[in-house]
Design a protein around this motif. Structure first.
Motif, PDB file in Angstrom:
ATOM      1  N   GLN A 184      34.815  66.802  63.086  1.00 44.75           N
ATOM      2  CA  GLN A 184      34.911  66.765  64.566  1.00 44.75           C
ATOM      3  C   GLN A 184      34.123  67.924  65.446  1.00 44.75           C
ATOM      4  N   VAL A 185      34.335  67.725  66.588  1.00 48.72           N
ATOM      5  CA  VAL A 185      33.342  68.877  67.372  1.00 48.72           C
ATOM      6  C   VAL A 185      34.182  70.159  67.301  1.00 48.72           C
ATOM      7  N   GLN A 186      33.321  71.368  66.972  1.00 48.20           N
ATOM      8  CA  GLN A 186      33.887  72.750  66.982  1.00 48.20           C
ATOM      9  C   GLN A 186      33.008  73.433  67.783  1.00 48.20           C
ATOM     10  N   LEU A 187      33.715  74.416  68.630  1.00 56.00           N
ATOM     11  CA  LEU A 187      33.114  75.335  69.418  1.00 56.00           C
ATOM     12  C   LEU A 187      33.954  76.843  68.918  1.00 56.00           C
ATOM     13  N   VAL A 188      32.755  77.711  68.512  1.00 52.98           N
ATOM     14  CA  VAL A 188      33.540  78.998  68.069  1.00 52.98           C
ATOM     15  C   VAL A 188      33.004  80.044  68.607  1.00 52.98           C
ATOM     16  N   GLU A 189      33.674  80.674  69.452  1.00 52.14           N
ATOM     17  CA  GLU A 189      33.269  82.030  70.151  1.00 52.14           C
ATOM     18  C   GLU A 189      33.280  83.169  69.532  1.00 52.14           C
ATOM     19  N   SER A 190      32.309  84.136  69.931  1.00 54.45           N
ATOM     20  CA  SER A 190      32.353  85.439  69.259  1.00 54.45           C
ATOM     21  C   SER A 190      31.707  86.543  70.312  1.00 54.45           C
ATOM     22  N   GLY A 191      31.802  87.746  70.036  1.00 53.46           N
ATOM     23  CA  GLY A 191      31.330  88.704  70.776  1.00 53.46           C
ATOM     24  C   GLY A 191      32.218  89.496  71.901  1.00 53.46           C
ATOM     25  N   GLY A 192      33.332  89.022  71.655  1.00 54.46           N
ATOM     26  CA  GLY A 192      34.470  89.520  72.643  1.00 54.46           C
ATOM     27  C   GLY A 192      34.524  91.244  72.173  1.00 54.46           C
ATOM     28  N   GLY A 193      35.300  91.675  72.948  1.00 58.76           N
ATOM     29  CA  GLY A 193      35.611  93.280  72.489  1.00 58.76           C
ATOM     30  C   GLY A 193      36.127  94.016  73.596  1.00 58.76           C
TER      31      GLY A 193
END
Length: 125
Positions: A1-10
């Protein structure tokens, strides 16, 4: 399935910068409208920036001139560069992919599309 994974917050102090990434699987970022949204505690989710298949961008008034949305088609990744951050930018940031190539009102209002789980951004004064 479609996946979106965010990163870089802080966490960052006011005036600082952060960069968010959204790695997308099984869905071409180059062929669809892509967007960044945010939601602060007690507030409704709001659109921050979007980018359609032609490269046209749109920004919320509150972030114009400070945030930049972009994508890397080869990496199938969406980015949000955030500069001159303010405490009011603190929120959970979400990446989303529209079902269409152009950015519709439905998508910009957060009522459609595929969504990531979010990444927290905290800006201290």
């Amino acid at each position: 399935q479609v996946q979106l994974v965010e990163s870089g917050g802080g966490s960052v102090q006011a005036g600082g910068s952060l960069g968010l990434s959204c790695a997308v699987s099984r869905y071409a970022v180059s062929a669809h409208c892509m967007g960044w949204f945010r939601q602060a505690p007690g507030k409704e989710r709001e659109g921050v920036a979007n980018l359609d298949d032609d490269g046209n961008t749109n920004y919320a008034d509150s972030v114009k001139g400070r945030f930049t949305i972009s994508r890397d088609n080869a990496k199938n990744t969406l980015y949000l560069e955030m500069n001159s951050l303010k405490p009011e930018d603190s929120a959970m940031y979400y990446c989303a992919a529209a079902w269409t190539s152009r950015c519709t009102t439905s998508f910009w209002s957060g009522r459609s599309g595929y969504w990531g789980q979010g990444t927290q951004v905290t800006v201290s004064s």
